[in-house]
Motif scaffolding. Structure first.
Motif, short mmCIF file in Angstrom:
data_model
loop_
_atom_site.label_atom_id
_atom_site.label_comp_id
_atom_site.label_asym_id
_atom_site.label_seq_id
_atom_site.Cartn_x
_atom_site.Cartn_y
_atom_site.Cartn_z
N ALA A 119 -10.09 35.26 14.55
CA ALA A 119 -9.92 33.96 15.19
C ALA A 119 -9.05 34.07 16.43
O ALA A 119 -8.08 34.85 16.46
N VAL A 120 -9.42 33.32 17.46
CA VAL A 120 -8.63 33.22 18.68
C VAL A 120 -8.37 31.74 18.94
O VAL A 120 -9.31 30.93 18.99
N VAL A 121 -7.11 31.39 19.09
CA VAL A 121 -6.72 30.00 19.37
C VAL A 121 -5.98 29.95 20.69
O VAL A 121 -5.05 30.75 20.93
N VAL A 122 -6.40 29.05 21.56
CA VAL A 122 -5.73 28.83 22.84
C VAL A 122 -4.98 27.50 22.75
O VAL A 122 -5.52 26.49 22.28
N THR A 123 -3.75 27.52 23.20
CA THR A 123 -2.92 26.30 23.27
C THR A 123 -2.67 25.98 24.72
O THR A 123 -2.28 26.83 25.51
N GLY A 124 -2.92 24.73 25.07
CA GLY A 124 -2.59 24.24 26.41
C GLY A 124 -1.52 23.18 26.29
O GLY A 124 -1.70 22.19 25.57
N THR A 125 -0.38 23.39 26.95
CA THR A 125 0.76 22.48 26.82
C THR A 125 0.97 21.70 28.11
O THR A 125 1.01 22.29 29.20
N ARG A 126 1.12 20.40 27.98
CA ARG A 126 1.45 19.59 29.13
C ARG A 126 2.93 19.79 29.45
O ARG A 126 3.79 19.63 28.57
N PRO A 127 3.28 20.14 30.69
CA PRO A 127 4.69 20.32 31.02
C PRO A 127 5.49 19.05 30.72
O PRO A 127 5.02 17.94 30.91
N ALA A 128 6.70 19.25 30.21
CA ALA A 128 7.55 18.10 29.85
C ALA A 128 8.05 17.38 31.10
O ALA A 128 8.19 17.98 32.15
#
Length: 264
Positions: free
Chosen positions: A255-264
């Motif tokens: 499994a490969v999971v990508v996380t995209g985070t909105r800058p705070a």
């Protein structure tokens, strides 16, 4: 007066399933036997499975993250590898998180995350497939979740914009020309809309990442699964959407999971 029909022996069940090509015939025989209430019902279930119907559609549920998830015919069956996405989401979650399960299918991801967190969450789910939404409503009811039918973000309440802590998006990512190469169980018995991700498998992801930053809270996270060979393109897509990308792999689950985070 004829004697009532009796249940077939376990070995007979295994032999029938093996002859149909079921690799895990013993495990499947146990599940089918436990699900059937009469010999006639068991015989019908075995024949449906032998004809190629996914086991989960035959018995009506799938095991996912320790939960029994209801799965109706035609609905995407949650994959065990996707439990890695749940583990990543749990590590990022805060108490009382606002969670959206986009392209939710059976609602397995939202239900599993809510159960893993243990405490209260505000859970919303959406899918374009009406059959999937009906399933999701049952599966997320225990968590107080709400499910909506429509295309991606369209059916979600506008009040969620800018407030989502965790956006789980199990988008279809199989390239169109590779759908016909999938196992028959998926290719023939799951909704194509849950599998086909366009020419390079990233079409739906592009649409999600283009809007995600407007729905995520500052510091909120988008999590999705993708193919190993698609990682560079997926990362570029996430970054083009204004999010900070991080890639995690689980070799055990492939499994490969990508996380995209909105800058705070």
């Amino acid at each position: 007066m004829s004697a009532p029909a009796s249940f077939p022996t376990f070995s007979a069940l295994v032999t029938r399933l093996r002859a149909a090509g079921c690799v895990f015939a013993e495990d499947e025989a146990r599940l089918l036997r436990s699900a059937a209430t009469t010999p006639g019902e068991l015989a019908a279930m075995v024949e449906r499975r032998a004809s190629g119907l996914p086991l989960e559609h035959v018995i009506g549920w799938a095991e996912f993250s320790g939960l029994r998830i209801a799965v109706d015919g035609g609905v995407f069956v949650p994959r065990r590898r996707t439990e890695f996405l749940i583990e990543r989401a749990v590590a990022l979650a805060r108490p009382g998180a606002l969670v959206v399960d986009l392209c939710c299918g059976s609602g397995a991801l939202g239900a599993a995350l809510a159960a893993a967190l243990g405490g209260p969450v505000e859970l919303h789910a959406a899918d374009i497939d009406p059959a999937a939404v009906r399933c999701a409503r049952r599966n997320i009811a225990a968590a107080g979740g709400r499910a909506y039918q429509g295309d991606l973000f369209d059916p979600l309440p506008a009040a969620l914009r800018g407030r989502v802590d965790l956006l789980l998006a199990n988008v279809p990512y199989v390239p169109t020309e590779e759908v016909e190469l999938l196992p028959a169980e998926a290719r023939l018995h799951e909704a194509r809309v849950a599998l086909d991700g366009g020419a390079d498998g990233l079409d739906v992801l592009r649409r999600v990442t283009a809007e995600a930053v407007h729905w995520l809270a500052p510091g909120g996270h988008l999590l999705f699964e993708t193919g190993e060979h698609q990682v560079p393109g997926a990362v570029r897509t996430v970054e083009a959407g204004g999010l900070v990308a991080e890639v995690a792999e689980c070799e055990e689950r492939y499994a490969v999971v990508v996380t995209g985070t909105r800058p705070a």
